[in-house]
Design a protein around this motif. Structure first.
Motif, short mmCIF file in Angstrom:
data_model
loop_
_atom_site.label_atom_id
_atom_site.label_comp_id
_atom_site.label_asym_id
_atom_site.label_seq_id
_atom_site.Cartn_x
_atom_site.Cartn_y
_atom_site.Cartn_z
N UNK A 1 39.18 6.88 33.08
CA UNK A 1 38.87 5.73 32.25
C UNK A 1 38.60 6.22 30.81
N UNK A 2 39.24 5.63 29.83
CA UNK A 2 39.03 6.08 28.45
C UNK A 2 37.62 5.76 27.96
N UNK A 3 37.17 6.57 27.03
CA UNK A 3 35.82 6.38 26.45
C UNK A 3 35.81 5.10 25.62
N UNK A 4 34.69 4.39 25.62
CA UNK A 4 34.57 3.21 24.75
C UNK A 4 34.78 3.61 23.29
N UNK A 5 35.34 2.68 22.52
CA UNK A 5 35.67 2.95 21.12
C UNK A 5 34.47 3.46 20.32
N UNK A 6 33.28 2.92 20.58
CA UNK A 6 32.09 3.35 19.83
C UNK A 6 31.84 4.84 20.04
N UNK A 7 32.05 5.34 21.26
CA UNK A 7 31.83 6.76 21.52
C UNK A 7 32.92 7.61 20.89
N UNK A 8 34.14 7.09 20.85
CA UNK A 8 35.21 7.81 20.16
C UNK A 8 34.91 7.91 18.67
N UNK A 9 34.36 6.84 18.09
CA UNK A 9 33.98 6.88 16.67
C UNK A 9 32.91 7.94 16.41
N UNK A 10 31.92 8.02 17.29
CA UNK A 10 30.87 9.04 17.14
C UNK A 10 31.49 10.43 17.29
N UNK A 11 32.31 10.61 18.30
CA UNK A 11 32.97 11.89 18.54
C UNK A 11 33.78 12.33 17.31
N UNK A 12 34.56 11.42 16.74
CA UNK A 12 35.38 11.77 15.58
C UNK A 12 34.53 12.10 14.35
N UNK A 13 33.41 11.42 14.20
CA UNK A 13 32.50 11.74 13.09
C UNK A 13 31.92 13.13 13.28
N UNK A 14 31.49 13.46 14.50
CA UNK A 14 30.98 14.80 14.77
C UNK A 14 32.06 15.84 14.48
N UNK A 15 33.27 15.56 14.92
CA UNK A 15 34.38 16.51 14.73
C UNK A 15 34.65 16.72 13.24
N UNK A 16 34.60 15.63 12.45
CA UNK A 16 34.82 15.75 11.00
C UNK A 16 33.72 16.57 10.34
N UNK A 17 32.48 16.41 10.78
CA UNK A 17 31.34 17.10 10.13
C UNK A 17 31.14 18.52 10.62
N UNK A 18 31.32 18.74 11.93
CA UNK A 18 30.97 20.03 12.53
C UNK A 18 32.18 20.85 12.97
#
Length: 188
Positions: free
Chosen positions: A1-18
């Motif tokens: 089951x794919x991750x909810x969009x809100x969690x993907x947004x958090x994940x992508x922000x973490x990836x951009x910063x860290x």
């Protein structure tokens, strides 16, 4: 089951910063308040950073007390490298904190202090945590997502004496006092 969009947004922000995470620990409990929670670990020579993803899948309870509701994720920074055992123990403690509002009905917010049963892993002498907003001008305060803002709660382990001192001050004054007295990324 794919991750909810809100969690993907958090994940992508973490990836951009860290950048890409160095490790991650997954906690699953299909019947629990958070069916899945990941704790990502980012390592550098100077710091080990832990960041949860999964807490924001639900809004926190809106009461009792000030500043309730909304969505949040936890972040903890520890100066220096840690053993894998310490990393795992910190991740477990963060997972326990992440489910706290959903089990107790009490929200978490900047300025809150929470006692824990034992010392916080890798922070000897700390039996409570202070939840802070950004600890530096460049730090994240919120992650902007398609579902709204997700507050970043910086977990700062504190001693019993610091907790008692914190109860005598407004949260911002306590945060400033704590930062002036010691490095919040190291055990006191």
């Amino acid at each position: 089951m794919p991750a909810p969009m809100i969690l993907r947004d958090v994940f992508l922000t973490y990836r951009d910063r860290h950048g890409e995470e160095d490790d991650g620990i997954q906690f699953e409990n299909p019947s629990g308040p958070l069916p899945r929670l990941d704790v990502f670990i980012y390592r550098s020579l100077e710091m080990t950073t832990f960041a949860t993803i999964g807490m924001a899948v639900h809004e926190m309870p809106s009461g009792p007390g000030p500043g309730g509701g909304g969505r949040a994720e936890l972040r903890l920074v520890r100066r220096g490298p840690l053993s894998r055992a310490d990393e795992h123990a910190v991740a477990v403690q963060l997972a326990n904190l992440a489910v706290h509002p959903f089990l107790t009905g009490e929200q978490l917010n900047w300025g809150h202090m929470i006692g824990i049963d034992d010392e916080f892993p890798a922070f000897r002498g700390c039996r409570a945590v202070f939840l802070a907003g950004p600890l530096s001008p460049a730090a994240l305060d919120y992650v902007r997502t398609t579902a709204g803002a997700v507050r970043i709660l910086n977990v700062v382990p504190i001693t019993d004496a610091e907790r008692a001192h914190g109860r005598t001050l407004p949260p911002l004054a306590f945060a400033e006092s704590l930062l002036s007295r010691r490095d919040p990324y190291s055990a006191p």
